[in-house]
Motif scaffolding. Structure first.
Motif, PDB file in Angstrom:
ATOM      1  N   GLU A 159       0.690  -1.332   0.036  1.00 22.06           N
ATOM      2  CA  GLU A 159       0.050  -0.063   0.153  1.00 22.06           C
ATOM      3  C   GLU A 159       0.827   1.176   0.001  1.00 22.06           C
ATOM      4  O   GLU A 159       0.465   2.089  -0.778  1.00 22.06           O
ATOM      5  N   ASP A 160       1.867   1.274   0.772  1.00 22.19           N
ATOM      6  CA  ASP A 160       2.679   2.511   0.581  1.00 22.19           C
ATOM      7  C   ASP A 160       3.481   2.801  -0.656  1.00 22.19           C
ATOM      8  O   ASP A 160       3.720   3.976  -1.055  1.00 22.19           O
ATOM      9  N   VAL A 161       3.684   1.860  -1.287  1.00 21.09           N
ATOM     10  CA  VAL A 161       4.547   1.880  -2.596  1.00 21.09           C
ATOM     11  C   VAL A 161       3.270   2.609  -3.456  1.00 21.09           C
ATOM     12  O   VAL A 161       3.649   3.496  -4.259  1.00 21.09           O
ATOM     13  N   ARG A 162       2.105   1.981  -3.485  1.00 19.61           N
ATOM     14  CA  ARG A 162       1.195   2.179  -4.579  1.00 19.61           C
ATOM     15  C   ARG A 162       0.808   3.720  -4.191  1.00 19.61           C
ATOM     16  O   ARG A 162       0.451   4.616  -4.984  1.00 19.61           O
ATOM     17  N   THR A 200       0.371   9.635  -5.490  1.00 16.74           N
ATOM     18  CA  THR A 200       0.510  11.009  -4.988  1.00 16.74           C
ATOM     19  C   THR A 200       1.573  11.865  -5.838  1.00 16.74           C
ATOM     20  O   THR A 200       1.371  13.119  -6.082  1.00 16.74           O
ATOM     21  N   ALA A 201       2.623  11.286  -6.155  1.00 18.28           N
ATOM     22  CA  ALA A 201       3.706  11.977  -6.724  1.00 18.28           C
ATOM     23  C   ALA A 201       3.774  11.832  -8.176  1.00 18.28           C
ATOM     24  O   ALA A 201       4.375  12.574  -8.831  1.00 18.28           O
ATOM     25  N   ALA A 202       2.815  11.004  -8.842  1.00 18.67           N
ATOM     26  CA  ALA A 202       2.792  10.957 -10.264  1.00 18.67           C
ATOM     27  C   ALA A 202       2.740  12.318 -11.210  1.00 18.67           C
ATOM     28  O   ALA A 202       3.379  12.192 -12.356  1.00 18.67           O
ATOM     29  N   LEU A 254      10.407   6.263  -8.845  1.00 21.52           N
ATOM     30  CA  LEU A 254       9.665   4.946  -8.534  1.00 21.52           C
ATOM     31  C   LEU A 254       8.222   5.710  -7.931  1.00 21.52           C
ATOM     32  O   LEU A 254       7.079   4.894  -8.214  1.00 21.52           O
ATOM     33  N   LYS A 255       8.103   6.685  -7.259  1.00 19.47           N
ATOM     34  CA  LYS A 255       6.955   7.156  -6.858  1.00 19.47           C
ATOM     35  C   LYS A 255       6.035   7.659  -8.178  1.00 19.47           C
ATOM     36  O   LYS A 255       4.736   7.492  -7.949  1.00 19.47           O
ATOM     37  N   ALA A 256       6.555   7.704  -9.215  1.00 21.86           N
ATOM     38  CA  ALA A 256       5.849   8.216 -10.356  1.00 21.86           C
ATOM     39  C   ALA A 256       5.253   6.735 -11.188  1.00 21.86           C
ATOM     40  O   ALA A 256       4.564   7.093 -12.005  1.00 21.86           O
ATOM     41  N   ALA A 257       5.836   5.758 -10.962  1.00 22.28           N
ATOM     42  CA  ALA A 257       5.470   4.558 -11.380  1.00 22.28           C
ATOM     43  C   ALA A 257       3.975   4.200 -11.104  1.00 22.28           C
ATOM     44  O   ALA A 257       3.601   4.136  -9.969  1.00 22.28           O
ATOM     45  N   GLY A 258       3.224   3.560 -12.112  1.00 20.38           N
ATOM     46  CA  GLY A 258       1.708   3.142 -11.619  1.00 20.38           C
ATOM     47  C   GLY A 258       1.300   2.421 -12.890  1.00 20.38           C
ATOM     48  O   GLY A 258       1.991   1.956 -13.537  1.00 20.38           O
ATOM     49  N   LYS A 259      -0.101   2.576 -13.253  1.00 17.26           N
ATOM     50  CA  LYS A 259      -0.634   1.852 -14.265  1.00 17.26           C
ATOM     51  C   LYS A 259      -0.145   2.032 -15.421  1.00 17.26           C
ATOM     52  O   LYS A 259      -0.285   1.701 -16.383  1.00 17.26           O
ATOM     53  N   THR A 260       0.414   3.422 -15.744  1.00 18.25           N
ATOM     54  CA  THR A 260       0.927   3.870 -16.909  1.00 18.25           C
ATOM     55  C   THR A 260       2.407   3.335 -17.239  1.00 18.25           C
ATOM     56  O   THR A 260       3.122   3.809 -18.094  1.00 18.25           O
TER      57      THR A 260
END
Length: 430
Positions: A16-19, A24-26, A202-208
């Motif tokens: 959860e903390d990574v996601r 937040t930062a993306a 890494l904070k910017a990494a998400g579903k995209t």
């Protein structure tokens, strides 16, 4: 898949903390991470050429991300080489003049210091630099920027922060008094190590984003895994980010960002030497050499706060003036459109008319027949591409990573996206 590669895309079951950090930062962190603030091809092989290919246990992308998050290196020292190539035009020494002016003014205006970290460490945003770093826990850090015939250092020891510029023989001193977070050895928005850059990416990494493990390497004599981050979206200027992660400690040892256009890395920051032994206590002590001009940062902050309070008091004392100022001010906060790597920041500069290129100012021509404002605007305009669309017309200023569109009605669209994406966003905003 490659031997160490996994799909690595984010899933609902991730920590959860990574996601949450990514979401937040993306919107803001991708451009910030590379002003910063940070491989020669999308394959990123040349970034580690000749550095060996150690045989390490297999690991998934998620496990490697968690390894970075859990990394708790308290004592270390090393040398980092940072190269930044945004592809900015050659301004014939103008950029050096602007930088030196900013350094001489410092964060405190006329009473500032050439040793003020908030200005000096921005030099890392271009060119190639060698930086020495050292740490002993959370309260002792040192960052030194090595130049040809000089050295600039920022040292934190407890709540005491010293910065010293040997070239000007000036020092800057401040304390963490009144700041519950304490003092820092460097401004938070100036990433100076691979770890700083990796955390932001890494904070910017998400579903995209696609996150995979792309083999192994040796960096600064250490065995490492290579974490590969690639946008799934089209329209972004980011091609890929490679992070070499120390197999034993989880500390990022190398960070490389390649643009979608190919060619040399935009940011390449990596340790050339690293040790995890405790640095000598003397590393974090500093006494200004005889004759050093010392600026007290806390005094500058107090003066700035007093000036700000006086201005605020004056504004409140004249209700009409205050209301007039509010009305004249452009949009207070920037907004964002899009998501992930295609995020675009939109703001109102409050300057209508875009970049005038005529030779006359509002008051007419100057003595030599051309206004300085017109000449400067014409020069700036020559650096950009003039574009038109449903939004009207404007100028796009481009680097190899971050592009910005300034429309003639004063709006600004900026992001790590292509020129076409900016124009499309401006059209959609009408």
């Amino acid at each position: 898949m490659a031997p160490y590669e996994s799909d690595g895309s984010t899933h609902a079951g991730e920590a959860e903390d990574v996601r949450d950090g990514r979401r937040t930062a993306a919107r803001y962190v991708v451009p910030a991470a590379v002003v910063g603030v940070a491989a020669a091809t999308i394959g990123l092989v040349p970034a580690f050429a000749g550095s060996g290919d150690p045989d390490l246990p297999k690991i998934s992308a998620q496990q490697l991300i968690e390894k970075i998050a859990k990394s708790d290196v308290q004592q270390m020292s090393g040398t980092v080489k940072i190269s930044t190539d945004l592809g900015l035009p050659n301004l014939g020494g103008l950029e050096n003049s602007l930088t030196s002016g900013a350094l001489s003014q410092g964060a405190g205006g006329k009473g500032g210091s050439a040793a003020d970290p908030s200005a000096k460490l921005l030099e890392l945003a271009s060119g190639t630099h060698t930086v020495r770093v050292a740490a002993d826990g959370q309260d002792k850090q040192k960052v030194s920027l090595l130049e040809k015939a000089a050295e600039y250092s920022v040292i934190r020891n407890g709540d005491q922060v010293w910065a010293y510029d040997s070239a000007s023989n000036e020092a800057y001193h401040s304390t963490g008094a009144g700041d519950h977070k304490g003092a820092k050895a460097a401004p938070e928005d100036v990433p100076a190590t691979p770890k700083d850059l990796a955390e932001q990416a890494l904070k910017a990494a998400g579903k995209t984003t696609s996150v995979t493990v792309d083999g192994t390497a040796q960096v600064a004599g250490r065995d490492a895994y290579k974490l590969l981050i690639r946008p799934k979206q089209s329209g972004t200027t980011v091609g890929a980010i490679s992070i070499a992660v120390d197999a034993k400690t989880g500390l990022p040892l190398k960070f490389t960002l390649t643009p979608a256009s190919g060619g040399a890395a935009v940011v390449d920051a990596g340790f050339t030497q690293v040790s995890f032994s405790r640095p000598a206590a003397s590393t974090f002590t500093f006494t200004p050499p005889k004759g050093t001009k010392v600026t007290q940062g806390d005094d500058l902050k107090d003066e700035g706060a007093a000036r700000s309070h006086g201005t605020e008091k004056s504004a409140h004392g004249d209700g009409k003036a205050a209301r007039g100022s509010e009305k004249a001010a452009p949009g207070a906060e920037p907004k964002t459109i899009g998501e992930g790597w295609n995020t675009i920041v939109v703001l109102d500069s409050g300057s209508k008319g875009g970049l005038p290129t005529d030779a006359k100012s509002k008051d007419g021509a100057s003595k030599d027949g051309a206004s300085k404002d017109g000449a400067v605007a014409g020069f700036l305009g020559s650096l950009g591409d003039h574009v038109k669309g449903k939004f009207g017309s404007g100028t796009v200023f481009s680097t190899r990573l971050v592009n910005a569109l300034i429309t003639d009605d004063g709006r600004v669209y900026a992001g790590a996206v292509t020129k076409d994406a900016l124009v499309k966003a401006a059209d959609a905003g009408k």
